[in-house]
Design a protein around this motif. Sequence first.
Motif, PDB file in Angstrom:
ATOM      1  N   LEU A 102       0.840  -1.193   0.000  1.00 34.09           N
ATOM      2  CA  LEU A 102       0.000   0.000   0.000  1.00 34.09           C
ATOM      3  C   LEU A 102       0.880   1.250   0.000  1.00 34.09           C
ATOM      4  CD1 LEU A 102      -2.726   1.427   0.149  1.00 34.09           C
ATOM      5  CD2 LEU A 102      -2.706   1.042   2.615  1.00 34.09           C
ATOM      6  N   ASP A 103       1.975   1.228   0.733  1.00 33.04           N
ATOM      7  CA  ASP A 103       2.899   2.368   0.755  1.00 33.04           C
ATOM      8  C   ASP A 103       3.526   2.608  -0.615  1.00 33.04           C
ATOM      9  OD1 ASP A 103       2.435   3.016   3.407  1.00 33.04           O
ATOM     10  OD2 ASP A 103       4.133   1.851   4.146  1.00 33.04           O
ATOM     11  N   LYS A 136       0.914   4.344  -2.688  1.00 27.02           N
ATOM     12  CA  LYS A 136       0.797   5.739  -2.240  1.00 27.02           C
ATOM     13  C   LYS A 136       1.977   6.557  -2.758  1.00 27.02           C
ATOM     14  CE  LYS A 136      -0.971   6.652   1.808  1.00 27.02           C
ATOM     15  NZ  LYS A 136      -1.173   6.916   3.253  1.00 27.02           N
ATOM     16  N   ASP A 137       3.172   5.966  -2.778  1.00 25.00           N
ATOM     17  CA  ASP A 137       4.363   6.658  -3.276  1.00 25.00           C
ATOM     18  C   ASP A 137       4.234   6.959  -4.771  1.00 25.00           C
ATOM     19  OD1 ASP A 137       7.090   7.658  -2.818  1.00 25.00           O
ATOM     20  OD2 ASP A 137       7.697   5.986  -4.116  1.00 25.00           O
ATOM     21  N   THR A 182       1.691   9.758  -5.097  1.00 26.11           N
ATOM     22  CA  THR A 182       2.235  11.030  -4.616  1.00 26.11           C
ATOM     23  C   THR A 182       3.145  11.651  -5.664  1.00 26.11           C
ATOM     24  OG1 THR A 182       2.073  10.328  -2.315  1.00 26.11           O
ATOM     25  CG2 THR A 182       3.603  12.119  -2.793  1.00 26.11           C
ATOM     26  N   THR A 192      -1.144  14.227   1.360  1.00 27.30           N
ATOM     27  CA  THR A 192      -1.905  13.111   0.793  1.00 27.30           C
ATOM     28  C   THR A 192      -3.372  13.096   1.207  1.00 27.30           C
ATOM     29  OG1 THR A 192      -1.234  11.638   2.600  1.00 27.30           O
ATOM     30  CG2 THR A 192       0.144  11.648   0.597  1.00 27.30           C
ATOM     31  N   ASP A 193      -3.766  14.000   2.108  1.00 24.01           N
ATOM     32  CA  ASP A 193      -5.170  14.051   2.512  1.00 24.01           C
ATOM     33  C   ASP A 193      -5.913  15.263   1.933  1.00 24.01           C
ATOM     34  OD1 ASP A 193      -3.863  15.922   4.070  1.00 24.01           O
ATOM     35  OD2 ASP A 193      -4.861  15.356   5.932  1.00 24.01           O
ATOM     36  N   VAL A 245      -4.851  11.336  -2.404  1.00 22.40           N
ATOM     37  CA  VAL A 245      -3.869  10.258  -2.552  1.00 22.40           C
ATOM     38  C   VAL A 245      -4.205   9.121  -1.582  1.00 22.40           C
ATOM     39  CG1 VAL A 245      -1.443   9.621  -2.178  1.00 22.40           C
ATOM     40  CG2 VAL A 245      -2.008  11.685  -3.477  1.00 22.40           C
ATOM     41  N   ASP A 246      -4.555   9.476  -0.349  1.00 22.58           N
ATOM     42  CA  ASP A 246      -4.857   8.443   0.651  1.00 22.58           C
ATOM     43  C   ASP A 246      -6.017   7.554   0.221  1.00 22.58           C
ATOM     44  OD1 ASP A 246      -2.814   9.301   2.359  1.00 22.58           O
ATOM     45  OD2 ASP A 246      -4.152  10.595   3.521  1.00 22.58           O
ATOM     46  N   ALA A 298      -5.168   5.568  -3.095  1.00 21.65           N
ATOM     47  CA  ALA A 298      -4.198   4.493  -2.868  1.00 21.65           C
ATOM     48  C   ALA A 298      -4.915   3.264  -2.289  1.00 21.65           C
ATOM     49  CB  ALA A 298      -3.095   4.953  -1.923  1.00 21.65           C
ATOM     50  N   GLU A 299      -5.817   3.486  -1.346  1.00 19.72           N
ATOM     51  CA  GLU A 299      -6.559   2.363  -0.766  1.00 19.72           C
ATOM     52  C   GLU A 299      -7.446   1.690  -1.804  1.00 19.72           C
ATOM     53  OE1 GLU A 299      -8.534   3.191   2.938  1.00 19.72           O
ATOM     54  OE2 GLU A 299      -6.781   4.251   3.708  1.00 19.72           O
ATOM     55  N   TRP A 304      -5.222  -0.272  -4.148  1.00 24.52           N
ATOM     56  CA  TRP A 304      -4.689  -1.436  -3.439  1.00 24.52           C
ATOM     57  C   TRP A 304      -5.733  -2.555  -3.414  1.00 24.52           C
ATOM     58  CZ3 TRP A 304      -0.534  -3.800  -2.274  1.00 24.52           C
ATOM     59  CH2 TRP A 304      -0.504  -4.750  -1.262  1.00 24.52           C
TER      60      TRP A 304
END
Length: 97
Positions: free
Chosen positions: A8-9, A12-13, A16, A32-33, A73-74, A77-78, A81
């Motif tokens: 997941l990181d 997110k990267d 981003t 990211t929020d 982004v948060d 990304a989820e 994922w």
Amino acid sequence: MNSTHLTLDDVKDVLTKAVAAEAGIPPEELSTDLSFTSYGLDSMAALTVGMEVEDACGLSDLPVDLLWDHPTVDSLAEALWKLMTTESVPAATDGRR
């Protein structure tokens, strides 16, 4: 990148960096929020980010409205994922036959 090995990181990267590039800011300055629109991203920028994500994560045919349904982004990304892990992991069974 092979999507079966991404965390997941990692996702997110990738996001981003892609969003920061479109916004014209260094990735470390992107919060990211905050919504993509707060960085001035429009539908064309969303398409570019989507293509970069597809390439980096080994995905294809992402829904065109994914970035608008998940506008940070948060949250994106989820969502990505979940898409990636459900594609590569067999569905769970409840043990009934």
